[in-house]
Write an enzyme that holds these catalytic residues in place. Structure first.
Site, PDB file in Angstrom:
ATOM      1  N   HIS A 121       0.780  -1.239   0.000  1.00  0.00           N
ATOM      2  CA  HIS A 121       0.000   0.000   0.000  1.00  0.00           C
ATOM      3  C   HIS A 121       0.811   1.287   0.000  1.00  0.00           C
ATOM      4  CE1 HIS A 121      -0.124   0.176   4.729  1.00  0.00           C
ATOM      5  NE2 HIS A 121       1.051  -0.209   4.267  1.00  0.00           N
ATOM      6  N   HIS A 122       2.139   1.214   0.155  1.00  0.00           N
ATOM      7  CA  HIS A 122       2.942   2.438   0.149  1.00  0.00           C
ATOM      8  C   HIS A 122       3.386   2.846  -1.258  1.00  0.00           C
ATOM      9  CE1 HIS A 122       3.099   2.652   4.440  1.00  0.00           C
ATOM     10  NE2 HIS A 122       3.787   1.544   4.584  1.00  0.00           N
ATOM     11  N   ALA A 123       3.363   1.912  -2.201  1.00  0.00           N
ATOM     12  CA  ALA A 123       3.863   2.222  -3.543  1.00  0.00           C
ATOM     13  C   ALA A 123       3.067   3.365  -4.162  1.00  0.00           C
ATOM     14  CB  ALA A 123       3.787   0.984  -4.430  1.00  0.00           C
TER      15      ALA A 123
END
Length: 382
Positions: A121-123
């Site tokens: 989810h950080h990409a």
């Protein structure tokens, strides 16, 4: 999926995926008649480009072909996201798993699908971040939208703010992103506060609950139930996508929250029930963070899969001895005896009142005040 491997000294070990699959198999989850296990595929560049820039995809390919290179402009070859051979294919396979999940729900062959190898989810569209190369939750949501789904609710219970997925849909009123995470004041990525509510064209479609460090099951579940069900019901999604990073556990060495396996199982049960209530059970669940790879991750994600299959594993269930022996023989680690931790998961309903002297209540109220009125909800009572 275990080819997604940043190296032996990196916190995100592929061992967590191997042990999760092995435990789920020993528990009989994969053999349930209502369960089908499908191998993930490598997502195409065109599929990845629905969220990520072509330039970034090319950079991932380039660095994966020659890991001696680095490309810090795209977040590649850094301490968090070291280069490794085959980086593109491994990352695109995790993404392909979540796209398969979306396709299965879209096709109507299933109501629920799980990709425990996903949750990156950080990409960001143009950059790797926080151990994440391609943002598979965002890709799955985009697939749903591009295929005619009107509204998607994304619920992120990882200890870290779901910043990348939020960024992708910051201006998109078709997607409600809710992130319940440790405050950015004490944890990476330092974002996700109550007043971060979405762009001008989508105010109220980003929701953030920034939990104080040290929050335990009682506070974590109180915060969840004081924010998530009300907003998801008001938003009225056609599908729920949830991210189940389990690094909020008290024994996770990268975070400062204090939840249990039991508490995280309770949250998964609540999301399953919410999907039944608001969108006819349509639910896609993905993994995420989690760095206690023996005691925590395999149990939490096995519980998640069993819940999605409609056959929750009781907390007092013994961990299969064959799996415990495998852990001891192959990795020299002592595995837990039970599927639960005998934790007290009682939580105080918001209906009993708000305590302004409690840090947890203050952060929950800040979120409710910022977003609830936009949905016609009363932050004090609803």
């Amino acid at each position: 999926m275990s080819a997604y491997n940043f190296g032996p000294n990196h916190p995100m070990s592929p061992l967590r995926l191997d042990l999760t699959a092995a435990l789920a198999r020993e528990l009989g989850i994969f053999e349930l008649p209502q369960v089908e296990v499908i191998p993930a595929y490598v997502a195409s560049d065109d599929e990845l480009a629905t969220v990520h820039t072509r330039e970034y995809i090319a950079a991932v390919r380039r660095v994966g072909e020659d890991p001696t290179l680095s490309d810090h402009a795209h977040g590649l070859g850094t301490e968090d996201d070291p280069a490794f051979a085959g980086m593109h294919e491994a990352s695109a396979r995790l993404a392909g798993g979540s796209l398969l999940a979306a396709d299965a729900v879209l096709g109507g062959s299933v109501q629920r699908a799980v990709n425990f190898g996903g949750g990156m989810h950080h990409a960001l569209p143009e950059k790797a971040s926080g151990f994440c190369i391609y943002n598979d939750p965002a890709l799955a949501i985009m697939r749903l939208l591009d295929s005619g789904v009107s509204r998607v609710a994304y619920i992120d219970i990882d200890a870290h703010h779901g910043d990348g997925t939020e960024r992708v849909f910051w201006e998109d009123s078709r997607v409600l992103t809710i992130s319940l995470h440790e405050s950015g004041m004490t944890l990476f990525p330092g974002t996700g506060f109550a007043n971060d509510i979405g762009g001008p064209n989508a105010e109220g479609c980003a929701v953030n609950v920034a939990l104080p460090a040290g929050t335990s099951d009682a506070g974590w579940l109180r915060a969840f139930h004081a924010v998530v069900p009300q907003l998801v019901a008001a938003f009225g999604p056609d599908v729920i996508v949830s991210q189940h990073g389990c690094d909020s556990h008290r024994d996770d060495h990268l975070t400062h929250l204090n939840t249990s396996v039991d508490g995280q199982r309770e949250a998964a049960l609540s999301i399953a029930a919410l999907a039944e209530k608001v969108c006819e059970g349509r639910w896609i669940a993905v993994g995420g963070g989690g760095y206690n790879v023996v005691s925590v991750v395999p149990r939490v994600w096995s519980h998640l899969m069993a819940i999605a299959a409609g056959k929750p594993v009781p907390l007092r269930t013994a961990v299969p001895e064959t799996w415990r022996a495998h852990v001891a023989e192959k990795y020299g680690r002592v595995a837990p005896l039970l599927m639960g931790e005998d934790a007290d998961t009682w939580w105080r309903s918001w209906e009993v009142g708000y305590n302004p002297s409690d840090a947890l209540d203050r952060t929950v109220m800040a979120t409710r005040k910022a977003v609830f009125p936009l949905y016609g909800l009363d932050p004090w009572f609803d």
